[in-house]
Write a protein that holds these residues in place. Structure first.
Motif, PDB file in Angstrom:
ATOM      1  N   ASN A   1      40.041  38.860  54.916  1.00 36.65           N
ATOM      2  CA  ASN A   1      40.812  39.436  56.012  1.00 36.65           C
ATOM      3  C   ASN A   1      42.222  39.687  55.508  1.00 36.65           C
ATOM      4  N   ALA A   2      42.494  40.928  55.105  1.00 35.96           N
ATOM      5  CA  ALA A   2      43.841  41.347  54.733  1.00 35.96           C
ATOM      6  C   ALA A   2      44.335  42.246  55.871  1.00 35.96           C
ATOM      7  N   GLU A   3      44.853  43.440  55.565  1.00 33.64           N
ATOM      8  CA  GLU A   3      45.183  44.350  56.664  1.00 33.64           C
ATOM      9  C   GLU A   3      43.908  44.731  57.428  1.00 33.64           C
ATOM     10  N   TYR A   4      42.823  44.877  56.667  1.00 35.93           N
ATOM     11  CA  TYR A   4      41.505  45.128  57.252  1.00 35.93           C
ATOM     12  C   TYR A   4      40.546  44.049  56.746  1.00 35.93           C
ATOM     13  N   GLU A   5      39.322  44.086  57.253  1.00 35.20           N
ATOM     14  CA  GLU A   5      38.333  43.067  56.935  1.00 35.20           C
ATOM     15  C   GLU A   5      37.252  43.649  56.030  1.00 35.20           C
TER      16      GLU A   5
ATOM     17  N   GLY B   1      43.983  50.524  52.962  1.00 38.75           N
ATOM     18  CA  GLY B   1      44.321  49.149  53.282  1.00 38.75           C
ATOM     19  C   GLY B   1      45.360  48.557  52.344  1.00 38.75           C
ATOM     20  N   GLU B   2      45.934  47.435  52.757  1.00 36.99           N
ATOM     21  CA  GLU B   2      46.943  46.741  51.950  1.00 36.99           C
ATOM     22  C   GLU B   2      46.776  45.234  52.088  1.00 36.99           C
ATOM     23  N   TRP B   3      47.311  44.515  51.099  1.00 31.14           N
ATOM     24  CA  TRP B   3      47.487  43.076  51.235  1.00 31.14           C
ATOM     25  C   TRP B   3      48.558  42.806  52.283  1.00 31.14           C
ATOM     26  N   GLU B   4      48.412  41.691  52.976  1.00 28.89           N
ATOM     27  CA  GLU B   4      49.459  41.230  53.872  1.00 28.89           C
ATOM     28  C   GLU B   4      50.081  39.970  53.275  1.00 28.89           C
ATOM     29  N   GLU B   5      51.111  39.462  53.906  1.00 32.49           N
ATOM     30  CA  GLU B   5      51.744  38.249  53.386  1.00 32.49           C
ATOM     31  C   GLU B   5      50.794  37.062  53.449  1.00 32.49           C
ATOM     32  N   ARG B   6      49.964  37.009  54.479  1.00 28.05           N
ATOM     33  CA  ARG B   6      48.968  35.948  54.611  1.00 28.05           C
ATOM     34  C   ARG B   6      47.601  36.603  54.765  1.00 28.05           C
ATOM     35  N   ASN B   7      46.651  36.213  53.907  1.00 25.71           N
ATOM     36  CA  ASN B   7      45.333  36.819  53.869  1.00 25.71           C
ATOM     37  C   ASN B   7      44.276  35.717  53.869  1.00 25.71           C
ATOM     38  N   LYS B   8      43.308  35.796  54.782  1.00 26.88           N
ATOM     39  CA  LYS B   8      42.268  34.781  54.870  1.00 26.88           C
ATOM     40  C   LYS B   8      41.121  35.133  53.929  1.00 26.88           C
ATOM     41  N   VAL B   9      40.740  34.158  53.103  1.00 30.34           N
ATOM     42  CA  VAL B   9      39.673  34.352  52.121  1.00 30.34           C
ATOM     43  C   VAL B   9      38.576  33.329  52.377  1.00 30.34           C
ATOM     44  N   ARG B  10      37.315  33.783  52.394  1.00 26.84           N
ATOM     45  CA  ARG B  10      36.158  32.890  52.479  1.00 26.84           C
ATOM     46  C   ARG B  10      35.214  33.244  51.332  1.00 26.84           C
ATOM     47  N   PHE B  11      34.838  32.232  50.558  1.00 24.72           N
ATOM     48  CA  PHE B  11      33.982  32.404  49.386  1.00 24.72           C
ATOM     49  C   PHE B  11      32.847  31.405  49.503  1.00 24.72           C
ATOM     50  N   GLY B  12      31.610  31.874  49.335  1.00 29.87           N
ATOM     51  CA  GLY B  12      30.497  30.966  49.556  1.00 29.87           C
ATOM     52  C   GLY B  12      29.293  31.255  48.699  1.00 29.87           C
ATOM     53  N   TYR B  13      28.337  30.336  48.784  1.00 24.75           N
ATOM     54  CA  TYR B  13      27.103  30.406  48.006  1.00 24.75           C
ATOM     55  C   TYR B  13      25.924  30.086  48.900  1.00 24.75           C
TER      56      TYR B  13
ATOM     57  N   GLU C   1      46.965  28.064  50.889  1.00 26.82           N
ATOM     58  CA  GLU C   1      47.234  27.090  51.933  1.00 26.82           C
ATOM     59  C   GLU C   1      46.005  26.949  52.839  1.00 26.82           C
ATOM     60  N   ASN C   2      46.002  25.885  53.643  1.00 27.71           N
ATOM     61  CA  ASN C   2      44.974  25.675  54.676  1.00 27.71           C
ATOM     62  C   ASN C   2      43.563  25.742  54.090  1.00 27.71           C
ATOM     63  N   ILE C   3      43.318  24.961  53.065  1.00 24.48           N
ATOM     64  CA  ILE C   3      42.041  24.981  52.367  1.00 24.48           C
ATOM     65  C   ILE C   3      41.010  24.146  53.128  1.00 24.48           C
ATOM     66  N   LYS C   4      39.809  24.695  53.274  1.00 26.08           N
ATOM     67  CA  LYS C   4      38.686  23.998  53.899  1.00 26.08           C
ATOM     68  C   LYS C   4      37.455  24.148  53.010  1.00 26.08           C
ATOM     69  N   VAL C   5      36.612  23.122  53.031  1.00 24.20           N
ATOM     70  CA  VAL C   5      35.317  23.183  52.364  1.00 24.20           C
ATOM     71  C   VAL C   5      34.253  22.806  53.380  1.00 24.20           C
ATOM     72  N   ASN C   6      33.345  23.737  53.663  1.00 21.21           N
ATOM     73  CA  ASN C   6      32.294  23.496  54.654  1.00 21.21           C
ATOM     74  C   ASN C   6      32.874  23.003  55.978  1.00 21.21           C
ATOM     75  N   GLY C   7      33.987  23.577  56.364  1.00 12.19           N
ATOM     76  CA  GLY C   7      34.636  23.229  57.612  1.00 12.19           C
ATOM     77  C   GLY C   7      35.525  22.012  57.567  1.00 12.19           C
ATOM     78  N   LYS C   8      35.539  21.288  56.436  1.00 10.35           N
ATOM     79  CA  LYS C   8      36.368  20.093  56.295  1.00 10.35           C
ATOM     80  C   LYS C   8      37.741  20.486  55.750  1.00 10.35           C
ATOM     81  N   VAL C   9      38.780  20.123  56.461  1.00  9.82           N
ATOM     82  CA  VAL C   9      40.136  20.448  56.050  1.00  9.82           C
ATOM     83  C   VAL C   9      40.566  19.537  54.901  1.00  9.82           C
ATOM     84  N   ILE C  10      41.124  20.124  53.856  1.00 12.79           N
ATOM     85  CA  ILE C  10      41.746  19.351  52.779  1.00 12.79           C
ATOM     86  C   ILE C  10      43.219  19.196  53.164  1.00 12.79           C
ATOM     87  N   PRO C  11      43.622  18.040  53.687  1.00 15.00           N
ATOM     88  CA  PRO C  11      44.951  17.921  54.306  1.00 15.00           C
ATOM     89  C   PRO C  11      46.084  17.949  53.293  1.00 15.00           C
TER      90      PRO C  11
END
Length: 316
Positions: free
Chosen positions: A217-221, A193-205, A253-263
């Motif tokens: 979610n980079a090239e693979y999940e 696998g590899e990093w892509e230019e845009r990678n989705k990250v979710r971090f939780g507790y 970019e496109n930061i959300k907390v508990n589904g709330k968008v930080i505009p």
């Protein structure tokens, strides 16, 4: 108007997969599909599903509604309201169906709930006003979970993700990690696998189970979790972005907390190791959180920790 569902009561669980009867009755385990050529089998993904932990908001106007948020702490599945009636016409005592959707866009379970505690609130109320993103000058005093993303050069020079229960443990062996070089994906494969230019990250507790988790979610999940304390007392989530190379870019970019968008928020890394704290209403009603963002990496990226992202949570 805006309608907020304060409570959903489970009625029944309907599954669309050929799962064992015990799982259909209890609805307590997730299963994943393993594909081998044209054959498919089902196996336990060893992740508990908390189907009753939903926070749902509906937004309506003149009797017509639209689902704007469904929050759960499961890092694998997405959810949507499925109803023959317009969401804006829902009332207390009505039943509502929630589709559980995997990353391939397929419905794998359907949950039936009864609505209780439906309230109409001022449409001008903005949930994001209770969340603040501020620059920070120092680390958190105490941390209960820590994530580091690194090795952006795609040269298989070591693990790309570290996850542990305290910031000071990121540089130790007291952690779990994800390696793109033959690391196991959520599809139970081991690609290069590899990093892509845009990678989705979710971090939780998860406060009840005492777990921190990451989904990437980079090239693979990929996904991972690590044990921490239960019911942690925390008041901040901190982001740190390091970019020591003049011809590279590291930003969130496109930061959300508990589904709330930080505009209108873009965090940009530089050589000064800038920090930002998310504070305020960052916990949901169960004491958990899920933070999402897109990690953007461009240019000539170095190996190791010369450029990196860290996300931690704890007490200021």
């Amino acid at each position: 108007m805006k309608k907020i569902i304060r409570k959903l009561v489970p009625i029944a669980l309907v599954t669309f997969l050929a799962l064992p009867a015990a799982v259909q009755a209890n609805g307590v385990e997730d299963f994943k599909i393993k594909g081998h050529e044209n054959k498919k089998s089902y196996h336990n993904s060893d992740m508990k599903a908390k189907w009753s932990r939903f926070e749902v908001q509906l937004q309506g106007d003149d009797g017509e509604g639209e689902v704007i948020k469904i929050i759960d702490n499961n890092p694998v599945f997405d959810y949507e309201i499925a109803s023959e009636e317009d969401n804006g016409s829902l009332a207390n005592g009505d039943s509502v169906r929630i589709n559980v959707i995997n990353r391939g866009g397929n419905i794998v379970k359907r949950l039936n709930y009864s609505i209780e505690g439906l309230e109409v609130v001022d449409e001008d109320d903005d949930d994001t006003e209770s969340i603040n993103l501020n620059t920070a000058s120092r680390d958190l005093d105490t941390t209960y979970g820590a994530l580091r993303l690194l090795n952006f050069n795609n040269l298989a020079s070591g693990a790309e993700v570290y996850l542990t229960n305290a910031q000071e443990k990121l540089g130790t062996t007291n952690r779990t990690q994800i390696d793109f070089y033959r690391g196991t994906t959520t599809d139970d494969e081991k690609p290069l696998g590899e990093w892509e230019e845009r990678n989705k990250v979710r971090f939780g507790y998860d406060a009840e189970d005492g777990k921190v988790w990451v989904e990437l979610n980079a090239e693979y999940e990929y996904q991972a979790e690590y044990s921490t304390i239960k019911d942690a007392d925390f008041d901040a989530i901190q982001f740190m972005l390091l970019n020591r190379e003049s011809d590279s870019v590291v930003r969130l970019e496109n930061i959300k907390v508990n589904g709330k968008v930080i505009p209108d928020t873009v965090l940009i890394g530089d050589s000064d190791w800038p920090k930002w704290n998310l504070e305020g209403d960052i916990q949901n009603s169960h004491g958990n959180f899920v933070v999402e963002a897109e990690l953007v990496i461009k240019g000539d990226q170095p190996k190791g920790e010369i450029n990196k992202l860290e996300v931690v949570f704890g007490k200021k």
